[in-house]
Design an enzyme around this catalytic site. Structure first.
Site, PDB file in Angstrom:
ATOM      1  N   ARG A 175     -10.245 -11.482   2.030  1.00  0.00           N
ATOM      2  CA  ARG A 175     -11.124 -12.520   1.464  1.00  0.00           C
ATOM      3  C   ARG A 175     -10.446 -13.883   1.508  1.00  0.00           C
ATOM      4  O   ARG A 175     -11.118 -14.912   1.616  1.00  0.00           O
ATOM      5  CB  ARG A 175     -11.520 -12.122   0.029  1.00  0.00           C
ATOM      6  CG  ARG A 175     -10.363 -12.000  -0.904  1.00  0.00           C
ATOM      7  CD  ARG A 175     -10.735 -11.231  -2.161  1.00  0.00           C
ATOM      8  NE  ARG A 175     -10.782  -9.785  -1.936  1.00  0.00           N
ATOM      9  CZ  ARG A 175     -11.087  -8.895  -2.878  1.00  0.00           C
ATOM     10  NH1 ARG A 175     -11.417  -9.277  -4.094  1.00  0.00           N
ATOM     11  NH2 ARG A 175     -11.091  -7.623  -2.604  1.00  0.00           N
ATOM     12  N   LYS A 214       0.833  -1.203   0.000  1.00  0.00           N
ATOM     13  CA  LYS A 214       0.000   0.000   0.000  1.00  0.00           C
ATOM     14  C   LYS A 214       0.868   1.253   0.000  1.00  0.00           C
ATOM     15  O   LYS A 214       1.990   1.216   0.490  1.00  0.00           O
ATOM     16  CB  LYS A 214      -0.857   0.021   1.281  1.00  0.00           C
ATOM     17  CG  LYS A 214      -1.992  -0.969   1.309  1.00  0.00           C
ATOM     18  CD  LYS A 214      -2.777  -0.844   2.612  1.00  0.00           C
ATOM     19  CE  LYS A 214      -3.908  -1.857   2.690  1.00  0.00           C
ATOM     20  NZ  LYS A 214      -4.945  -1.670   1.670  1.00  0.00           N
TER      21      LYS A 214
HETATM   22  N1  BES Z   1      -8.066  -3.782   4.542  1.00  0.00           N
HETATM   23  C1  BES Z   1      -8.255  -3.384   3.194  1.00  0.00           C
HETATM   24  C2  BES Z   1      -9.566  -2.632   2.953  1.00  0.00           C
HETATM   25  C3  BES Z   1      -9.712  -1.288   3.601  1.00  0.00           C
HETATM   26  C4  BES Z   1      -9.449  -0.150   2.878  1.00  0.00           C
HETATM   27  C5  BES Z   1     -10.167  -1.152   4.888  1.00  0.00           C
HETATM   28  C6  BES Z   1      -9.621   1.086   3.448  1.00  0.00           C
HETATM   29  C7  BES Z   1     -10.326   0.091   5.471  1.00  0.00           C
HETATM   30  C8  BES Z   1     -10.063   1.213   4.744  1.00  0.00           C
HETATM   31  C9  BES Z   1      -8.252  -4.612   2.282  1.00  0.00           C
HETATM   32  O1  BES Z   1      -7.461  -5.654   2.692  1.00  0.00           O
HETATM   33  C10 BES Z   1      -7.725  -4.175   0.965  1.00  0.00           C
HETATM   34  O2  BES Z   1      -6.580  -3.808   0.912  1.00  0.00           O
HETATM   35  N2  BES Z   1      -8.557  -4.220  -0.074  1.00  0.00           N
HETATM   36  C11 BES Z   1      -8.151  -3.827  -1.369  1.00  0.00           C
HETATM   37  C12 BES Z   1      -8.663  -4.831  -2.350  1.00  0.00           C
HETATM   38  C13 BES Z   1      -8.095  -4.674  -3.741  1.00  0.00           C
HETATM   39  C14 BES Z   1      -6.624  -4.988  -3.739  1.00  0.00           C
HETATM   40  C15 BES Z   1      -8.841  -5.566  -4.667  1.00  0.00           C
HETATM   41  C16 BES Z   1      -8.733  -2.444  -1.642  1.00  0.00           C
HETATM   42  O3  BES Z   1      -9.846  -2.159  -1.191  1.00  0.00           O
HETATM   43  O4  BES Z   1      -8.037  -1.637  -2.234  1.00  0.00           O
HETATM   44 MN    MN Z   2      -5.447  -5.473   2.035  1.00  0.00          MN
END
Ligand code: BES
Ligand code: MN
Ligand code: ZN
Length: 503
Positions: free
Chosen positions: A354, A280
């Site tokens: 997931r 990230k």
């Molecule tokens: N933990 C994150 C989702 C999240 C984002 C929670 C912002 C709280 C605030 C999750 O694991 C994630 O990173 N999801 C990705 C999925 C994508 C890579 C398909 C996302 O939402 O960007």
């Molecule tokens: Mn994630």
């Protein structure tokens, strides 16, 4: 008989406000209320209420606060704080919960030691009393526990002023609200802990203590056991970290409960989400310490379910790990095999929630769950779709999903359904495995839910995406910045609503 509880109870009384032993009284105030709406308070404040209404200083807009000193020496309370509730028709339990939280927060800021609140509003008196107890309790949460300079504002003693204090149902409702609020606060504490204190092992220890103290049977599966079970999706995510993963398993089996239904609660327990190799951006990454808020909600709901003696069997499963980009981390393109045997091509290591939930849902089925609900900070996309105040709701069949929606609504956790049409499954097609773990940008929250659906074995299942609602970025009058404790009350209330088709 009020049910068991661990925290200090909220006192209740039917005495007139004038003789309640409190320094400050919180008074819900609605639009159109006249100075005599609450007996004696206009005179007691030397006409302050009437004056403020006349000058429109007091409008009773939601969460507006109006403090007045009590000049009448025959009154025991020294001050009153009126909390605006907006239109009287809207002053049901949901509104009163927030008003109580706003009033409680204001009272704490004033560092008052003994606080009473008058229960006023429309609707069922027991529901109103419970909501008031929940709101006051929610106001006790402190986020700044690692600040060494300023001591936190002390928690006052609470008294609720109700019409029928002798009615056992009111006492039970207040106790219930107290427990639900308290369990929400425990979940908030967990979600607030940073990644360095709350590792998967520490999360498992604390979650076990929280639930077992209430009589829930808790088992912590270590990496060896997880390997024996073949939970390859969880193990895959854990590979990048030097902290070993855990699965926290809760079993609540009340004597005399029917064999079915068995409610299966599954919560995402990522104690820190860096994104892994699909790392990230640095900006805002610190927020990813709360990526176990769903798991915390399950652990703390299990506690509430046991303390309140829900009538049905409940199992809980919280897979927990860090998502780190270590030297042994999974890479895009890697294939993982789930506990169920299905294979997954990992396109993006940041879609880790997931993965661990896929194994978690499957394991909950192995434990005998007949109905599934999972809770997860799963996708940023749900914030785009629904914003920060509404949880994304998914699942099948529609009746089960609608039931969760109604229970959540009553619990003060608003959610809204999004569709799971079969067409979305195509976005998860893999050339090499049964499915990919991401479906591209379009409908990102839906494809995440479609992935989870693959692991539900056709059972009634609902998925709550709390990525937007688990954490408040902006303070609101009834909810400070930080973890919200979302879904704890929903999950706990669900264990009651399932009994005989209620809810
Ligand atoms: N933990 C994150 C989702 C999240 C984002 C929670 C912002 C709280 C605030 C999750 O694991 C994630 O990173 N999801 C990705 C999925 C994508 C890579 C398909 C996302 O939402 O960007
Ligand atoms: Mn994630
Ligand atoms: Zn995550």
């Amino acid at each position: 008989m009020p049910t068991a509880q661990i925290t200090t109870p909220i006192a209740l009384t039917s005495d007139p406000v004038s003789s309640v032993g409190a320094d400050l009284v919180i008074i819900p105030w609605f639009e159109g209320d006249v100075p005599t709406a609450v007996t004696g308070i206009d005179q007691a404040t030397g006409g302050e209420i009437g004056r403020a209404l006349g000058s429109q200083e007091l409008q009773a807009k939601p969460y507006e606060l109006f403090t007045a000193g009590v000049t009448d020496r025959s009154w025991r309370p020294r001050r009153v704080v009126l909390v605006g509730g907006g239109a009287r028709e809207a002053g049901g339990p949901e509104q009163l919960r927030k008003m109580a939280a706003a009033g409680g927060l204001a009272a704490r800021q004033k560092r008052v030691e003994r606080v009473a609140m008058l229960v006023r509003g429309v609707g069922d008196p027991t529901a109103l009393a419970q909501a008031a107890a929940e709101g006051l309790t929610l106001s006790e949460f402190d986020a700044g526990i690692y600040k060494t300079g300023e001591p936190p504002s002390p928690v006052p003693s609470w008294t609720l002023v109700v019409e029928r204090a002798a009615d056992d149902r009111i006492a039970v409702a207040i106790n219930r609200g107290r427990i639900l609020g308290d369990c929400s606060n425990l979940a908030r504490q967990l979600a607030n802990e940073p990644g360095n204190t709350l590792t998967p092992r520490e999360f498992a220890r604390r979650a076990a203590a929280i639930a077992s103290e209430a009589g829930v049977r808790v088992e912590i599966l270590d990496e060896t056991k997880i390997g024996e079970l073949g939970l390859g999706l969880l193990l895959g995510v854990a590979r990048g970290s030097s902290e070993p993963p855990r699965v926290i398993v809760f079993r609540y089996d009340p004597p005399g409960a029917p064999a079915t239904p068995v409610l299966g609660l599954v919560g995402k327990g990522i104690t820190f989400d860096t994104g892994g190799i699909s790392i990230k951006p640095a900006d805002g990454m610190e927020r990813m310490k709360d990526d176990m808020a769903g798991g915390a909600a399950v652990a703390c709901a299990m506690r509430a379910i046991a303390l309140l003696q829900a009538p049905i069997r409940v199992v809980g499963v919280v897979p927990t790990t860090e998502n780190m980009p270590g030297g042994r981390a999974i890479k895009p393109g890697d294939i993982l095999t789930s506990g169920e045997g299905k294979t997954v091509e990992v396109i993006n290591t940041d879609a880790e929630g997931r993965l661990i939930l896929g194994d978690g849902l499957w394991y909950a089925r192995q434990l005998g769950a007949t109905h599934l609900v999972d809770v997860a900070t799963l996708t940023g996309a749900v914030v785009v779709a629904l914003g920060k105040n509404t949880t994304g709701l998914f699942g099948t069949p529609d009746e089960w999903v609608e039931r969760i929606r109604r229970v959540a609504d009553r619990a003060g956790d608003r959610s809204w359904p999004l569709p799971l049409f079969d067409d979305y499954r195509e976005q998860l097609k893999s050339d090499i495995a049964d499915m990919t773990n991401t479906g591209g940008r379009p409908a990102g929250s839906i494809t995440a839910a479609m992935f989870l659906k693959e692991f539900t074995g056709g059972l009634p299942w609902a998925h709550l995406d709390i990525a937007g609602t688990a954490w408040a970025d902006e303070a609101r009058p009834f909810l400070p910045k930080g973890p919200s404790g979302v879904a704890v009350r929903t999950l706990a209330e669900l264990a009651f609503a399932m009994k005989d088709g209620n809810g």
